[in-house]
Structures are given as C-alpha cells and as structure tokens.
Design a protein around this motif. Structure first.
Motif, mmCIF file in Angstrom:
data_model
loop_
_atom_site.group_PDB
_atom_site.id
_atom_site.type_symbol
_atom_site.label_atom_id
_atom_site.label_comp_id
_atom_site.label_asym_id
_atom_site.label_seq_id
_atom_site.Cartn_x
_atom_site.Cartn_y
_atom_site.Cartn_z
ATOM 1 N N THR A 8 27.812 -29.627 16.449
ATOM 2 C CA THR A 8 28.320 -28.331 16.008
ATOM 3 C C THR A 8 29.813 -28.243 16.282
ATOM 4 N N ARG A 43 24.050 -9.599 15.196
ATOM 5 C CA ARG A 43 24.018 -8.530 14.190
ATOM 6 C C ARG A 43 22.603 -8.278 13.693
ATOM 7 N N ALA A 53 35.099 -12.312 18.662
ATOM 8 C CA ALA A 53 34.284 -11.938 17.502
ATOM 9 C C ALA A 53 33.497 -10.665 17.784
ATOM 10 N N VAL A 108 27.090 -14.735 16.301
ATOM 11 C CA VAL A 108 27.374 -13.401 15.764
ATOM 12 C C VAL A 108 26.289 -12.973 14.784
ATOM 13 N N LEU A 109 25.827 -13.901 13.965
ATOM 14 C CA LEU A 109 24.770 -13.580 12.993
ATOM 15 C C LEU A 109 23.504 -13.117 13.712
ATOM 16 N N VAL A 117 30.091 -19.949 16.824
ATOM 17 C CA VAL A 117 30.405 -18.518 16.835
ATOM 18 C C VAL A 117 29.705 -17.811 15.680
ATOM 19 N N HIS A 118 29.714 -18.423 14.507
ATOM 20 C CA HIS A 118 29.054 -17.826 13.339
ATOM 21 C C HIS A 118 27.568 -17.595 13.604
ATOM 22 N N ARG A 119 26.899 -18.585 14.161
ATOM 23 C CA ARG A 119 25.462 -18.469 14.412
ATOM 24 C C ARG A 119 25.159 -17.425 15.477
ATOM 25 N N HIS A 131 33.638 -7.202 15.623
ATOM 26 C CA HIS A 131 32.440 -6.717 14.927
ATOM 27 C C HIS A 131 31.741 -5.578 15.676
ATOM 28 N N TYR A 170 33.152 -25.106 17.085
ATOM 29 C CA TYR A 170 33.373 -23.737 17.551
ATOM 30 C C TYR A 170 33.071 -22.735 16.430
ATOM 31 N N LYS A 171 33.564 -23.013 15.244
ATOM 32 C CA LYS A 171 33.382 -22.089 14.122
ATOM 33 C C LYS A 171 31.905 -21.891 13.812
ATOM 34 N N ASP A 172 31.165 -22.988 13.756
ATOM 35 C CA ASP A 172 29.737 -22.905 13.455
ATOM 36 C C ASP A 172 28.984 -22.178 14.560
#
Length: 253
Positions: free
Chosen positions: A13, A27, A96, A23-24, A19-21, A100, A15-17
């Motif tokens: 993985t 939410r 993030a 945060v998703l 953090v995305h997972r 958000h 960092y971008k991936d």
C-alpha cells in the motif's frame, strides 16, 4: 493486496491508498483495523501464533519499516517507493479527519502524554475535532471494562480511534474492538510520544536507509538492545530462507 512475509500478511500500500481506505471506512461507519508493522512487530508475529492470527485478520497492515518494504519488494517484485510509517500515517489521517469533519479519539499512554499530544495536534490541524481520550490501564482489562471502554468511545461521537499501547497490545485492541466500535481503529505505537514531543524522531537520512532502529537503540540501549540486535539478525536469516524457497511460512498455520 496482502503478501506473506514470515507468515505475516502485509499489505502493499501507499500513504494515499491507506488514508483513502481509512477515511472511507470512517465516513461509512465501518469497522476497519489498522497497524503499521516494522521488523519488531513482524518477528513478534512469527514467534507468537495468537498474535500472528490477530495480525492476519486485521484489515490493513502497512510496511512501517524500510526493511519490511525492501523485503516485500525483493520477495514479490513489488515497486513500493516508500514505507507507510505509523507516525506519519497518523498525521495524514488527522489532516484528512480535520478536512472531512471526522472526530477522533485517542486511547492509550498516560494522561500527561495525551494532553500534550492533543494540544500539539490541534495547533497543527486547527479543524481537528477531538471527541475524547483515555489513558491506558497498563493491565489486561476485564470483559466488563472492555464493554465500558467501547461504549465511551462510541458515545463520544468519534469516527476514528487511535491506539497507542505498544506492540502487541495495540494490535490486540484493534482486532478486538473493530466490530464493537464500527470505525477505523488504528494502532500507531510510539506516535503518541513522538507527536507529544516526548520522543525525538531520527533524521530523515537514517529513516530512508532503514536505520531508525539504530537511533532508537542509542536512545534506550538497555531496554532495546535485545529487540534490535537479536531480532534484526533473526529477521534477516528467516527472510533469506523464505526468499530462496528454503522455508515456506504458513500465515494460517
């Protein structure tokens, strides 16, 4: 994607991936367990079957140390350009979360550390909503206490929980509380002390060359010499055996 390294499943993985997972999941209100694994955690997983089982059932295990990243690249022909270091991942997730409007909770360490940590993070990320914090009990909690801890975190309104209990207690927490909390539960190790300003991080060049262990060893030689000098040597030997097909560790054995 997960890859078997000494019997422990580590994600390829970024960092971008990551953090995305995270945060998703926050939410959507979905349980999502995370840890960042360096050589010490990997070797603890190899030695301890119960701990290995928990690690291999976490949702995201990032390659925290450069040696772990190098081993993944060598064994599986990956092209991971950077490790996913727990303290840095924590900062990116806090950023993030602030962007958000996702409230965060801190569990572990001592009250004085938590106070400094929260103060520093609020200065760095003015929009960060801290739903609450709770210091470690520094012992195994009872089933009744576990229920109460989960209830306090849920009632706080938090959407992400950071856990700083040290290996292997923090990974056990992430594994055991994930479904009760229905949110990302991130085991971040020494990140609480780093971001509270109580523990100095090594220079970037030492981190890039995989020498963070040496910096930590110089800071606390009497406590850490066995972990780093012996475990690091064992790690190299075991990885060589796996790399050349002389040993095929079973992640579910």
């Amino acid at each position: 994607m997960k890859h078997n390294l000494l019997g422990v499943l580590v994600d390829s993985t970024s960092y971008k991936d990551a953090v995305h997972r995270i945060v998703l999941a926050a939410r959507d209100g979905v349980g999502f367990s995370v840890t960042a694994l360096a050589v010490h955690g990997l070797m603890t997983g190899w030695k301890d079957r119960e701990y290995r089982y928990r690690l291999n059932h976490l949702d995201l295990v990032t390659p925290d140390g450069q040696p772990v990243r190098w081993a993944l690249n060598s064994q599986y022909g990956l092209k991971l350009r950077d490790r996913v270091y727990g303290p840095k991942l924590m900062l990116l997730v806090c950023e993030a979360a602030a962007n958000h409007n996702l409230p965060v909770y801190f569990y572990g360490s001592r009250s004085a550390v938590l106070t400094r940590l929260i103060r520093n993070l609020r200065r760095r990320f003015p929009g960060l909503i801290v739903a609450g914090s709770e210091e470690s009990k520094f012992r195994t909690v009872t089933p009744e206490e576990k229920v109460a801890i989960a209830e306090r975190i849920k009632c706080s309104g938090a959407k992400i929980t950071f856990v700083g209990l040290g290996c292997p207690r923090q990974e056990a927490f992430a594994y055991e509380y994930r479904d009760d909390l229905c949110m990302p539960v991130m085991a971040v190790g020494a990140a609480f002390d780093y971001h509270a300003g109580l523990l100095g991080e090594p220079p970037i060049f030492m981190q890039n060359f995989g020498l963070q262990w040496l910096y930590r060893l110089m800071q606390e030689p009497r406590r850490l010499w066995r972990r780093y000098l012996l475990l690091n040597s064992e790690f190299v030997c075991l990885f060589v055996l796996q790399r050349f097909g002389l040993w095929r560790p079973d992640p579910f054995g």
